[in-house]
Design a protein around this motif. Structure first.
Motif, PDB file in Angstrom:
ATOM      1  N   LYS A  25       0.903  -1.512  -0.259  1.00  9.09           N
ATOM      2  CA  LYS A  25      -0.211  -0.186   0.024  1.00  9.09           C
ATOM      3  C   LYS A  25       1.096   1.410   0.153  1.00  9.09           C
ATOM      4  N   LEU A  26       2.116   1.010   0.566  1.00  7.86           N
ATOM      5  CA  LEU A  26       2.974   2.176   0.676  1.00  7.86           C
ATOM      6  C   LEU A  26       4.001   2.172   0.343  1.00  7.86           C
ATOM      7  N   GLY A  27       4.376   1.219  -0.590  1.00  9.31           N
ATOM      8  CA  GLY A  27       5.737   0.786  -1.135  1.00  9.31           C
ATOM      9  C   GLY A  27       7.274   1.213  -0.920  1.00  9.31           C
ATOM     10  N   VAL A  28       6.539   0.988   0.611  1.00 11.92           N
ATOM     11  CA  VAL A  28       7.906   0.942   0.931  1.00 11.92           C
ATOM     12  C   VAL A  28       8.832   0.121   0.935  1.00 11.92           C
ATOM     13  N   THR A  29      10.466   0.157   1.370  1.00 10.60           N
ATOM     14  CA  THR A  29      11.825  -0.813   1.469  1.00 10.60           C
ATOM     15  C   THR A  29      11.090  -1.234   2.529  1.00 10.60           C
ATOM     16  N   SER A  30      11.755  -2.832   3.180  1.00 10.63           N
ATOM     17  CA  SER A  30      11.324  -2.845   4.487  1.00 10.63           C
ATOM     18  C   SER A  30      12.722  -4.086   5.104  1.00 10.63           C
ATOM     19  N   VAL A  31      12.918  -3.726   5.936  1.00  7.65           N
ATOM     20  CA  VAL A  31      14.183  -4.918   6.290  1.00  7.65           C
ATOM     21  C   VAL A  31      13.641  -5.215   8.027  1.00  7.65           C
ATOM     22  N   VAL A  32      13.535  -6.305   7.748  1.00  4.04           N
ATOM     23  CA  VAL A  32      13.160  -6.794   9.067  1.00  4.04           C
ATOM     24  C   VAL A  32      13.845  -7.992   9.713  1.00  4.04           C
ATOM     25  N   VAL A  33      13.963  -7.687  10.827  1.00  3.45           N
ATOM     26  CA  VAL A  33      15.245  -8.613  11.764  1.00  3.45           C
ATOM     27  C   VAL A  33      14.261  -9.495  12.329  1.00  3.45           C
ATOM     28  N   SER A  34      14.768 -11.093  12.479  1.00  8.17           N
ATOM     29  CA  SER A  34      13.334 -12.436  12.539  1.00  8.17           C
ATOM     30  C   SER A  34      13.803 -13.598  13.025  1.00  8.17           C
ATOM     31  N   HIS A  35      14.016 -14.365  14.293  1.00  3.52           N
ATOM     32  CA  HIS A  35      13.922 -15.218  13.734  1.00  3.52           C
ATOM     33  C   HIS A  35      12.786 -16.311  14.049  1.00  3.52           C
ATOM     34  N   ASP A  36      11.766 -15.500  13.493  1.00  2.37           N
ATOM     35  CA  ASP A  36      10.036 -16.718  13.123  1.00  2.37           C
ATOM     36  C   ASP A  36      10.468 -17.246  11.930  1.00  2.37           C
ATOM     37  N   ILE A  37      10.521 -18.651  11.635  1.00  2.39           N
ATOM     38  CA  ILE A  37      10.670 -19.006  10.756  1.00  2.39           C
ATOM     39  C   ILE A  37       9.626 -19.269   9.353  1.00  2.39           C
ATOM     40  N   ARG A  38       8.586 -19.186   9.898  1.00  2.00           N
ATOM     41  CA  ARG A  38       6.733 -19.466   9.076  1.00  2.00           C
ATOM     42  C   ARG A  38       6.860 -18.009   8.926  1.00  2.00           C
ATOM     43  N   SER A  39       6.829 -16.648   9.491  1.00  2.00           N
ATOM     44  CA  SER A  39       6.759 -15.278   9.337  1.00  2.00           C
ATOM     45  C   SER A  39       7.461 -14.896   8.055  1.00  2.00           C
ATOM     46  N   ILE A  40       9.448 -15.225   8.141  1.00  2.00           N
ATOM     47  CA  ILE A  40      10.351 -15.074   7.479  1.00  2.00           C
ATOM     48  C   ILE A  40      10.084 -15.211   6.101  1.00  2.00           C
ATOM     49  N   PHE A  41       9.831 -16.893   5.604  1.00  2.00           N
ATOM     50  CA  PHE A  41       9.279 -17.342   5.010  1.00  2.00           C
ATOM     51  C   PHE A  41       8.259 -16.694   3.610  1.00  2.00           C
ATOM     52  N   LYS A  42       7.349 -16.601   4.843  1.00  2.00           N
ATOM     53  CA  LYS A  42       5.690 -15.488   4.362  1.00  2.00           C
ATOM     54  C   LYS A  42       6.088 -14.048   3.748  1.00  2.00           C
ATOM     55  N   ILE A  43       6.476 -13.339   4.628  1.00  2.00           N
ATOM     56  CA  ILE A  43       6.665 -11.924   3.940  1.00  2.00           C
ATOM     57  C   ILE A  43       7.796 -11.883   3.846  1.00  2.00           C
ATOM     58  N   SER A  44       9.285 -12.201   2.889  1.00  2.00           N
ATOM     59  CA  SER A  44       9.977 -12.307   2.227  1.00  2.00           C
ATOM     60  C   SER A  44       9.803 -11.568   0.763  1.00  2.00           C
ATOM     61  N   ASP A  45      10.795 -10.663   0.218  1.00  2.00           N
ATOM     62  CA  ASP A  45      11.152 -11.070  -1.020  1.00  2.00           C
ATOM     63  C   ASP A  45      12.369 -11.564  -0.988  1.00  2.00           C
ATOM     64  N   ARG A  46      13.463 -11.079  -0.119  1.00  2.00           N
ATOM     65  CA  ARG A  46      14.088 -11.728   0.363  1.00  2.00           C
ATOM     66  C   ARG A  46      15.000 -12.432   1.479  1.00  2.00           C
ATOM     67  N   ILE A  47      15.670 -13.182   1.771  1.00  2.00           N
ATOM     68  CA  ILE A  47      16.413 -13.211   3.373  1.00  2.00           C
ATOM     69  C   ILE A  47      17.636 -13.565   3.321  1.00  2.00           C
ATOM     70  N   ALA A  48      18.240 -13.278   4.096  1.00  3.21           N
ATOM     71  CA  ALA A  48      19.648 -13.418   4.477  1.00  3.21           C
ATOM     72  C   ALA A  48      19.982 -14.032   5.827  1.00  3.21           C
ATOM     73  N   MET A  49      21.145 -14.690   5.777  1.00  2.00           N
ATOM     74  CA  MET A  49      21.094 -15.255   6.819  1.00  2.00           C
ATOM     75  C   MET A  49      22.534 -14.902   7.270  1.00  2.00           C
ATOM     76  N   LEU A  50      22.099 -14.346   8.805  1.00  2.30           N
ATOM     77  CA  LEU A  50      23.499 -13.957   8.919  1.00  2.30           C
ATOM     78  C   LEU A  50      23.698 -15.303  10.091  1.00  2.30           C
ATOM     79  N   HIS A  51      24.975 -14.850  10.718  1.00  2.00           N
ATOM     80  CA  HIS A  51      26.262 -15.855  11.345  1.00  2.00           C
ATOM     81  C   HIS A  51      27.063 -15.982  11.189  1.00  2.00           C
TER      82      HIS A  51
END
Length: 251
Positions: free
Chosen positions: A186-212
């Motif tokens: 709706k707003l066209g924003v670029t979003s950066v989401v920090v999370s470890h909720d796997i189900r949510s991550i795979f649902k909302i992401s265009d791309r995923i980065a894993m930091l280890h």
């Protein structure tokens, strides 16, 4: 829209981030995942200009924000919104005062215009008519939604979310995930989401980065991450105790 190059961050002799490289396209929702203590929130704070790295670059459009003065950075922050893990609301202020805070401090809008904007943003996050409530009267999910309304009140181009579903039940986790997607659509924003909720991550992401261990070991679309040949990625997304990610690293 955002490019991170050769980013390092350390406190005393402890290296938190090392040689982090990341490119985020305009309009994408990118999730940064990893075990607790992997440096996810530190990376988000550096990308949003809240802390400065030890070395490296964070380029927003064509500007390296790590080199800006505080006054210059404050102007850039008007393009950003941050949703903190626990809402970070001002407990002594009403919902209205929390959401209106930036409008009052940084714009010349009339009271009527501010009232209308606050009402619009609260409607957008599913909390119409809550202006007079105090934070103590809100559930955890409501506090996070008020925090989101406050983050979008200045119509930012960038939204940063720190563990937006932490501590929420599955239903409210779904609600927050849908809101993150709505903000993009709706707003066209670029979003950066920090999370470890796997189900949510795979649902909302265009791309995923894993930091280890302080660096990004995988970056791609949800399908590319699911099919990753890196055993550390597979262990994390499958939630397995056995594998190369050891308890010592998790701590």
């Amino acid at each position: 829209m955002i490019t991170v190059r050769g980013l390092h961050y350390q406190i005393d002799s402890r290296e938190i981030l090392r040689d982090v490289n990341l490119h985020i396209r305009e309009g994408d929702t990118v999730c940064i995942m990893g075990v607790s203590g992997s440096g996810k929130t530190t990376l988000l704070k550096i990308m949003s200009g809240l802390i400065r790295p030890s070395s490296g670059q964070v380029i927003l459009d064509q500007t390296d924000i790590t080199k800006l003065s505080e006054d210059e950075m404050n102007r850039v922050r008007h393009r950003m919104g941050v949703v903190f893990q626990y809402g970070a609301l001002f407990d002594s202020m009403t919902v209205y005062e929390n959401v209106a805070f930036s409008l009052i401090r940084h714009t010349q809008l009339s009271r009527e215009e501010i009232d209308a904007t606050v009402a619009q943003k609260l409607e957008l996050v599913g909390l119409p008519g809550t202006q007079n409530l105090m934070p103590a009267q809100l559930s955890g999910g409501m506090r996070k939604r008020v925090g989101l309304a406050r983050a979008i009140v200045m119509n930012p181009e960038l939204l940063f979310y720190d563990e937006p579903t932490s501590g929420l039940d599955p239903v409210m986790t779904e609600v927050i995930g849908n809101l993150i997607t709505d903000m993009r659509d709706k707003l066209g924003v670029t979003s950066v989401v920090v999370s470890h909720d796997i189900r949510s991550i795979f649902k909302i992401s265009d791309r995923i980065a894993m930091l280890h261990d302080g660096t990004i070991i995988a970056y791609g679309t949800p399908d590319e991450i699911r099919e990753s040949g890196d055993e550390r990625v597979q262990q994390f997304i499958q939630g397995r105790a056995e594998g190369p990610i050891t308890p010592a690293l998790v701590e």
